[in-house]
Motif scaffolding. Structure first.
Motif, PDB file in Angstrom:
ATOM      1  N   LYS A  69      64.027  36.597  62.162  1.00  0.00           N
ATOM      2  CA  LYS A  69      63.866  35.241  61.625  1.00  0.00           C
ATOM      3  C   LYS A  69      65.257  34.713  61.278  1.00  0.00           C
ATOM      4  CE  LYS A  69      59.404  36.165  59.324  1.00  0.00           C
ATOM      5  NZ  LYS A  69      58.663  36.159  60.485  1.00  0.00           N
ATOM      6  N   ILE A  70      65.443  33.410  61.418  1.00  0.00           N
ATOM      7  CA  ILE A  70      66.729  32.805  61.078  1.00  0.00           C
ATOM      8  C   ILE A  70      66.537  31.417  60.492  1.00  0.00           C
ATOM      9  CG2 ILE A  70      67.052  31.966  63.446  1.00  0.00           C
ATOM     10  CD1 ILE A  70      70.112  32.317  62.927  1.00  0.00           C
ATOM     11  N   GLU A  71      67.383  31.103  59.523  1.00  0.00           N
ATOM     12  CA  GLU A  71      67.471  29.751  58.951  1.00  0.00           C
ATOM     13  C   GLU A  71      68.945  29.372  58.960  1.00  0.00           C
ATOM     14  OE1 GLU A  71      65.639  29.245  55.117  1.00  0.00           O
ATOM     15  OE2 GLU A  71      64.057  30.683  55.625  1.00  0.00           O
ATOM     16  N   PHE A  72      69.254  28.185  59.472  1.00  0.00           N
ATOM     17  CA  PHE A  72      70.636  27.730  59.596  1.00  0.00           C
ATOM     18  C   PHE A  72      70.731  26.318  59.046  1.00  0.00           C
ATOM     19  CE2 PHE A  72      74.691  27.963  61.962  1.00  0.00           C
ATOM     20  CZ  PHE A  72      74.911  29.336  61.889  1.00  0.00           C
ATOM     21  N   ASN A  73      71.775  26.041  58.281  1.00  0.00           N
ATOM     22  CA  ASN A  73      71.999  24.712  57.693  1.00  0.00           C
ATOM     23  C   ASN A  73      73.375  24.205  58.077  1.00  0.00           C
ATOM     24  OD1 ASN A  73      69.562  24.806  55.930  1.00  0.00           O
ATOM     25  ND2 ASN A  73      70.691  26.509  55.022  1.00  0.00           N
ATOM     26  N   VAL A  74      73.445  22.938  58.455  1.00  0.00           N
ATOM     27  CA  VAL A  74      74.707  22.307  58.821  1.00  0.00           C
ATOM     28  C   VAL A  74      74.922  21.085  57.931  1.00  0.00           C
ATOM     29  CG1 VAL A  74      75.973  21.103  60.652  1.00  0.00           C
ATOM     30  CG2 VAL A  74      74.520  23.063  61.221  1.00  0.00           C
ATOM     31  N   ILE A  78      78.840  25.231  57.381  1.00  0.00           N
ATOM     32  CA  ILE A  78      77.521  25.729  57.782  1.00  0.00           C
ATOM     33  C   ILE A  78      77.186  26.969  56.970  1.00  0.00           C
ATOM     34  CG2 ILE A  78      77.518  24.814  60.125  1.00  0.00           C
ATOM     35  CD1 ILE A  78      78.715  27.285  61.132  1.00  0.00           C
ATOM     36  N   ASP A  79      75.900  27.228  56.808  1.00  0.00           N
ATOM     37  CA  ASP A  79      75.468  28.455  56.148  1.00  0.00           C
ATOM     38  C   ASP A  79      74.095  28.828  56.675  1.00  0.00           C
ATOM     39  OD1 ASP A  79      73.232  27.537  54.214  1.00  0.00           O
ATOM     40  OD2 ASP A  79      74.862  26.176  53.696  1.00  0.00           O
ATOM     41  N   GLY A  80      73.654  30.005  56.316  1.00  0.00           N
ATOM     42  CA  GLY A  80      72.345  30.433  56.770  1.00  0.00           C
ATOM     43  C   GLY A  80      72.066  31.876  56.414  1.00  0.00           C
ATOM     44  N   LYS A  81      70.900  32.324  56.838  1.00  0.00           N
ATOM     45  CA  LYS A  81      70.489  33.711  56.615  1.00  0.00           C
ATOM     46  C   LYS A  81      69.568  34.113  57.748  1.00  0.00           C
ATOM     47  CE  LYS A  81      66.713  32.304  53.569  1.00  0.00           C
ATOM     48  NZ  LYS A  81      66.101  32.417  52.253  1.00  0.00           N
ATOM     49  N   PHE A  82      69.474  35.424  57.966  1.00  0.00           N
ATOM     50  CA  PHE A  82      68.550  35.910  58.991  1.00  0.00           C
ATOM     51  C   PHE A  82      68.109  37.322  58.681  1.00  0.00           C
ATOM     52  CE2 PHE A  82      72.848  36.795  60.515  1.00  0.00           C
ATOM     53  CZ  PHE A  82      72.777  38.097  61.011  1.00  0.00           C
ATOM     54  N   SER A  83      67.016  37.699  59.310  1.00  0.00           N
ATOM     55  CA  SER A  83      66.477  39.045  59.229  1.00  0.00           C
ATOM     56  C   SER A  83      66.465  39.590  60.648  1.00  0.00           C
ATOM     57  CB  SER A  83      65.055  39.005  58.646  1.00  0.00           C
ATOM     58  OG  SER A  83      64.494  40.297  58.636  1.00  0.00           O
TER      59      SER A  83
END
Length: 193
Positions: A71-76, A56-61
């Motif tokens: 804000k968040i974006e998550f990838n699986v 998994i990976d992602g980023k957020f503010s």
């Protein structure tokens, strides 16, 4: 008069920039694997199967003073499913369930954050799974933030939600108790430099 006006504009710009700089950008700590997406689903109404996704990976503010601006974006990577049973993992990855050869990624992108108490919030976002996008609400908790021993700065969260498999396209039917999937997510993000 002109000097006072210019000085006021400079101070105002500095304050505005400082206010905007309060929110920080983070990258989910995939390298140290401080991120988990776990699931729990009824097996025929007799027991539960639990599992996780290993990739998994992602980023957020995030700004603790203004969580509603987060804000968040998550990838699986759906092929990374793991339930501690190799044959079951292959079956879950097949077209009967996750169909990873066609839909190799599931994503969550937040659309709003609403504070619900001290360190808690409802994070609404679009979950895309099996090519279908549906809104979901994650009950989130801010766990803390601060410097780490390696010179970085981290923030951590956890969240829960329940989705229905039937909302994301036709999948193998395992009975009515197996439609609901409980999801638990926890992760640390490292502040971007």
């Amino acid at each position: 008069m002109l000097k006072k006006t210019l000085a006021a504009l400079a101070i105002g710009s500095a304050l505005l920039s400082a206010g905007q700089a309060m929110a920080a950008d983070y990258v989910v700590d995939k390298e140290g694997q401080h991120a988990f997406v776990d699931f729990k689903i009824s097996h025929l109404g007799y027991s539960y199967i639990t599992g996780t996704f290993k990739d998994i990976d992602g980023k957020f503010s995030f700004d603790a003073a203004k969580p509603e601006d987060s804000k968040i974006e998550f990838n699986v990577n759906t092929a990374s499913v793991f339930t501690n049973h190799a044959e079951r993992d292959k079956h879950i990855a097949s077209a009967d369930f996750l169909n990873v050869s066609k839909f190799g990624k599931a994503t969550f992108v937040s659309t709003s954050v609403k504070s619900t108490g001290k360190n808690t919030a409802d994070v609404t976002g679009d979950l895309t799974l099996l090519g279908v996008t549906k809104p979901v609400v994650v009950k989130a908790t801010f766990l803390g933030e601060g410097k780490d021993p390696w010179g970085g700065y981290r923030a951590g969260f956890e969240g829960t939600t329940t989705i229905k498999r039937s909302d994301f396209g036709k999948q193998k039917d395992l009975g009515p108790t197996s439609d609901a999937v409980e999801l638990y997510v926890t992760f640390e993000g490292v502040k971007a430099k």
